[in-house]
Scaffold this motif. Structure first.
Motif, PDB file in Angstrom:
ATOM      1  N   ALA A 153      60.203  45.570  42.091  1.00 24.01           N
ATOM      2  CA  ALA A 153      60.051  44.119  41.973  1.00 24.01           C
ATOM      3  C   ALA A 153      58.983  43.827  40.934  1.00 24.01           C
ATOM      4  O   ALA A 153      57.957  44.519  40.873  1.00 24.01           O
ATOM      5  CB  ALA A 153      59.650  43.521  43.316  1.00 24.01           C
ATOM      6  N   LEU A 154      59.240  42.808  40.103  1.00 23.26           N
ATOM      7  CA  LEU A 154      58.232  42.366  39.143  1.00 23.26           C
ATOM      8  C   LEU A 154      57.393  41.282  39.815  1.00 23.26           C
ATOM      9  O   LEU A 154      57.909  40.228  40.180  1.00 23.26           O
ATOM     10  CB  LEU A 154      58.888  41.803  37.877  1.00 23.26           C
ATOM     11  CG  LEU A 154      59.932  42.680  37.175  1.00 23.26           C
ATOM     12  CD1 LEU A 154      60.206  42.143  35.769  1.00 23.26           C
ATOM     13  CD2 LEU A 154      59.483  44.123  37.103  1.00 23.26           C
ATOM     14  N   CYS A 155      56.111  41.577  39.996  1.00 17.56           N
ATOM     15  CA  CYS A 155      55.188  40.629  40.615  1.00 17.56           C
ATOM     16  C   CYS A 155      54.335  39.999  39.517  1.00 17.56           C
ATOM     17  O   CYS A 155      54.363  40.438  38.370  1.00 17.56           O
ATOM     18  CB  CYS A 155      54.308  41.344  41.646  1.00 17.56           C
ATOM     19  SG  CYS A 155      55.261  42.186  42.932  1.00 17.56           S
TER      20      CYS A 155
ATOM     21  N   ALA B 222      57.915  50.486  31.686  1.00 19.35           N
ATOM     22  CA  ALA B 222      58.292  49.472  30.688  1.00 19.35           C
ATOM     23  C   ALA B 222      58.552  48.125  31.357  1.00 19.35           C
ATOM     24  O   ALA B 222      58.325  47.073  30.746  1.00 19.35           O
ATOM     25  CB  ALA B 222      59.527  49.926  29.911  1.00 19.35           C
ATOM     26  N   ALA B 223      59.005  48.148  32.607  1.00 17.04           N
ATOM     27  CA  ALA B 223      59.245  46.889  33.319  1.00 17.04           C
ATOM     28  C   ALA B 223      57.945  46.108  33.470  1.00 17.04           C
ATOM     29  O   ALA B 223      57.957  44.885  33.585  1.00 17.04           O
ATOM     30  CB  ALA B 223      59.869  47.164  34.685  1.00 17.04           C
ATOM     31  N   ALA B 224      56.818  46.831  33.460  1.00 15.18           N
ATOM     32  CA  ALA B 224      55.517  46.170  33.601  1.00 15.18           C
ATOM     33  C   ALA B 224      54.979  45.683  32.256  1.00 15.18           C
ATOM     34  O   ALA B 224      54.128  44.801  32.227  1.00 15.18           O
ATOM     35  CB  ALA B 224      54.510  47.130  34.238  1.00 15.18           C
TER      36      ALA B 224
ATOM     37  N   LEU C  34      61.908  39.468  30.924  1.00  9.63           N
ATOM     38  CA  LEU C  34      61.420  39.975  32.213  1.00  9.63           C
ATOM     39  C   LEU C  34      60.449  38.958  32.792  1.00  9.63           C
ATOM     40  O   LEU C  34      59.523  38.526  32.109  1.00  9.63           O
ATOM     41  CB  LEU C  34      60.739  41.334  32.016  1.00  9.63           C
ATOM     42  CG  LEU C  34      61.667  42.445  31.513  1.00  9.63           C
ATOM     43  CD1 LEU C  34      60.875  43.709  31.197  1.00  9.63           C
ATOM     44  CD2 LEU C  34      62.758  42.757  32.539  1.00  9.63           C
ATOM     45  N   ARG C  35      60.678  38.573  34.037  1.00  9.98           N
ATOM     46  CA  ARG C  35      59.844  37.549  34.666  1.00  9.98           C
ATOM     47  C   ARG C  35      59.492  37.963  36.086  1.00  9.98           C
ATOM     48  O   ARG C  35      60.290  38.642  36.750  1.00  9.98           O
ATOM     49  CB  ARG C  35      60.598  36.221  34.772  1.00  9.98           C
ATOM     50  CG  ARG C  35      61.013  35.598  33.474  1.00  9.98           C
ATOM     51  CD  ARG C  35      61.723  34.279  33.787  1.00  9.98           C
ATOM     52  NE  ARG C  35      62.550  33.825  32.682  1.00  9.98           N
ATOM     53  CZ  ARG C  35      62.093  33.098  31.656  1.00  9.98           C
ATOM     54  NH1 ARG C  35      60.831  32.757  31.612  1.00  9.98           N
ATOM     55  NH2 ARG C  35      62.898  32.729  30.688  1.00  9.98           N
ATOM     56  N   PRO C  36      58.340  37.503  36.567  1.00 13.02           N
ATOM     57  CA  PRO C  36      58.014  37.740  37.972  1.00 13.02           C
ATOM     58  C   PRO C  36      59.122  37.196  38.868  1.00 13.02           C
ATOM     59  O   PRO C  36      59.714  36.156  38.566  1.00 13.02           O
ATOM     60  CB  PRO C  36      56.719  36.945  38.178  1.00 13.02           C
ATOM     61  CG  PRO C  36      56.130  36.804  36.817  1.00 13.02           C
ATOM     62  CD  PRO C  36      57.280  36.748  35.856  1.00 13.02           C
TER      63      PRO C  36
ATOM     64  N   GLU D 212      50.720  55.751  42.559  1.00 12.89           N
ATOM     65  CA  GLU D 212      50.275  56.988  41.905  1.00 12.89           C
ATOM     66  C   GLU D 212      50.825  57.094  40.482  1.00 12.89           C
ATOM     67  O   GLU D 212      50.098  57.438  39.550  1.00 12.89           O
ATOM     68  CB  GLU D 212      50.701  58.201  42.742  1.00 12.89           C
ATOM     69  CG  GLU D 212      50.044  59.479  42.242  1.00 12.89           C
ATOM     70  CD  GLU D 212      50.626  60.735  42.884  1.00 12.89           C
ATOM     71  OE1 GLU D 212      51.000  60.674  44.077  1.00 12.89           O
ATOM     72  OE2 GLU D 212      50.705  61.749  42.179  1.00 12.89           O
ATOM     73  N   GLN D 213      52.105  56.801  40.325  1.00 18.10           N
ATOM     74  CA  GLN D 213      52.735  56.919  39.004  1.00 18.10           C
ATOM     75  C   GLN D 213      52.312  55.810  38.053  1.00 18.10           C
ATOM     76  O   GLN D 213      52.223  56.020  36.852  1.00 18.10           O
ATOM     77  CB  GLN D 213      54.269  56.883  39.165  1.00 18.10           C
ATOM     78  CG  GLN D 213      54.866  58.127  39.785  1.00 18.10           C
ATOM     79  CD  GLN D 213      55.112  59.219  38.762  1.00 18.10           C
ATOM     80  OE1 GLN D 213      55.088  58.985  37.556  1.00 18.10           O
ATOM     81  NE2 GLN D 213      55.354  60.426  39.241  1.00 18.10           N
ATOM     82  N   LEU D 214      52.092  54.621  38.583  1.00 14.40           N
ATOM     83  CA  LEU D 214      51.896  53.452  37.718  1.00 14.40           C
ATOM     84  C   LEU D 214      50.439  53.159  37.411  1.00 14.40           C
ATOM     85  O   LEU D 214      50.146  52.493  36.415  1.00 14.40           O
ATOM     86  CB  LEU D 214      52.530  52.209  38.356  1.00 14.40           C
ATOM     87  CG  LEU D 214      54.057  52.228  38.475  1.00 14.40           C
ATOM     88  CD1 LEU D 214      54.540  50.961  39.153  1.00 14.40           C
ATOM     89  CD2 LEU D 214      54.703  52.364  37.106  1.00 14.40           C
ATOM     90  N   GLY D 215      49.536  53.615  38.269  1.00 14.27           N
ATOM     91  CA  GLY D 215      48.121  53.301  38.038  1.00 14.27           C
ATOM     92  C   GLY D 215      47.905  51.800  37.956  1.00 14.27           C
ATOM     93  O   GLY D 215      48.355  51.053  38.810  1.00 14.27           O
ATOM     94  N   GLU D 216      47.270  51.375  36.842  1.00 14.55           N
ATOM     95  CA  GLU D 216      46.900  49.951  36.748  1.00 14.55           C
ATOM     96  C   GLU D 216      48.093  49.029  36.514  1.00 14.55           C
ATOM     97  O   GLU D 216      47.955  47.806  36.575  1.00 14.55           O
ATOM     98  CB  GLU D 216      45.859  49.746  35.654  1.00 14.55           C
ATOM     99  CG  GLU D 216      46.360  50.147  34.281  1.00 14.55           C
ATOM    100  CD  GLU D 216      45.297  49.986  33.203  1.00 14.55           C
ATOM    101  OE1 GLU D 216      45.659  50.015  32.011  1.00 14.55           O
ATOM    102  OE2 GLU D 216      44.108  49.833  33.577  1.00 14.55           O
ATOM    103  N   LEU D 217      49.277  49.618  36.242  1.00 10.26           N
ATOM    104  CA  LEU D 217      50.463  48.782  36.080  1.00 10.26           C
ATOM    105  C   LEU D 217      51.068  48.370  37.427  1.00 10.26           C
ATOM    106  O   LEU D 217      51.973  47.539  37.481  1.00 10.26           O
ATOM    107  CB  LEU D 217      51.534  49.502  35.252  1.00 10.26           C
ATOM    108  CG  LEU D 217      51.144  49.886  33.821  1.00 10.26           C
ATOM    109  CD1 LEU D 217      52.284  50.619  33.142  1.00 10.26           C
ATOM    110  CD2 LEU D 217      50.762  48.635  33.025  1.00 10.26           C
ATOM    111  N   ALA D 218      50.556  48.969  38.507  1.00 14.23           N
ATOM    112  CA  ALA D 218      51.080  48.633  39.839  1.00 14.23           C
ATOM    113  C   ALA D 218      50.572  47.260  40.267  1.00 14.23           C
ATOM    114  O   ALA D 218      49.427  46.889  40.004  1.00 14.23           O
ATOM    115  CB  ALA D 218      50.652  49.692  40.859  1.00 14.23           C
TER     116      ALA D 218
END
Ligand code: MF3
Ligand code: CO
Length: 278
Positions: A248-250, A147-149, A204-206, A265-271
């Motif tokens: 960290a939010l990038c 959700a952070a992503a 939420l911000r980078p 591995e857990q986040l896939g394309e959200l990483a």
């Protein structure tokens, strides 16, 4: 680094890379804990091993000497067993037994930047409901991290954690404690509830770095503090679990700073691309 309207410390990409160094030390301690924890091992012994791993990496244990006003915390980890929720002090007479559920929380500082994370470990064979509790806690943490992503506001993280726990079973969500911002101090704004509404909280911000840490129980969400001034236990004596990562939010996604693989591995394309080493 501070915006005028809030007290959140926004990090530059370079500062986030420094936090990754601290996060990797924390991940290394967790690995050592998984290898060392077992029946017959005391939590004091785990603390000794943890401090050794931290210091041999050139890092500093952030918990040791940490003072919230009642005197310094005496150890490098919190080792909370069964009905202990968080902040239990390691002890030579706290000897683990098969069937225990142990949560190990650890923090490390590298070059002034903090990492903070917790895992729940099954000691020997545990009852199926304890194993399910551990898994539900981990799943809710990852729901919060995803959700952070994707969420617009901090409340989106809180809501995702809550929703995941409720989906997993009939668990108590501890309300007295939560996650937090993290950076040049272990605890920074914002406080992160493990329940709430997506429309609430700061945007939420980078540049935000957050410790997301659900604590759930097999019974009541209510907790009490023991006379040592640290240990938090469930009111009803039910078993608790606690899982935490620093993220960290990038600009292009989330970097799980305390996961060995950066959360890929857990986040896939959200990483974040930085999490893939790009
Ligand atoms: N890591 C804990 C947290 O996430 C804090 C540990 S408290 C200490 O909030 F005293 F042990 F440092
Ligand atoms: Co924390």
């Amino acid at each position: 680094m501070f915006r005028r309207r809030d007290r959140i410390q926004y990090k530059t990409p370079e500062q986030i890379r420094k936090m990754r160094a601290a996060g990797l030390v924390v991940a290394e301690v967790h690995q050592a804990m998984r290898e060392s924890a077992g029946p017959g091992v005391s939590t004091a012994e785990l603390d000794r091993i943890a401090e050794e791993v931290i210091r041999s990496s050139g890092a500093v244990p952030s918990f040791k000497g940490y003072d919230i006003g009642f005197g310094p915390y005496p150890a490098s980890i919190c080792s909370s067993v069964n009905e202990q929720v968080v902040h239990a002090i390691p002890a030579a007479d706290a000897v683990l037994e098969a069937g225990d559920l142990l949560s190990v929380d650890v923090g490390a500082i590298v070059d002034g930047w903090h990492g903070d994370a917790a895992i729940t470990i099954e000691i020997g064979e545990v009852a199926p409901e304890l194993s399910a509790l551990r898994a539900a806690c981990e799943a809710s943490m990852w729901a919060g991290i995803r959700a952070a992503a994707t969420a617009k506001r901090l409340g989106g993280i809180s809501h995702a954690v809550e929703h995941s726990v409720e989906h997993s079973g009939d668990y108590g969500i501890v309300t007295g404690f939560g996650g937090h911002g993290i950076g040049t101090e272990m605890h920074q704004d914002p406080h992160i509830l493990n329940y709430g509404r997506p429309s609430e909280g700061p945007r939420l911000r980078p540049g935000m770095a957050l410790a997301i840490e659900p604590m759930i129980t097999l019974g009541s969400p209510d907790t009490a503090e023991l006379e040592d001034g640290w240990t938090i236990v469930t009111d009803d004596g039910s078993v608790a679990a606690h899982t935490e990562h620093t993220i960290a939010l990038c600009e292009d996604g989330v970097w799980v700073l305390t996961a060995p693989d950066g959360g890929v591995e857990q986040l896939g394309e959200l990483a974040a691309s930085a999490a893939r080493g790009e």
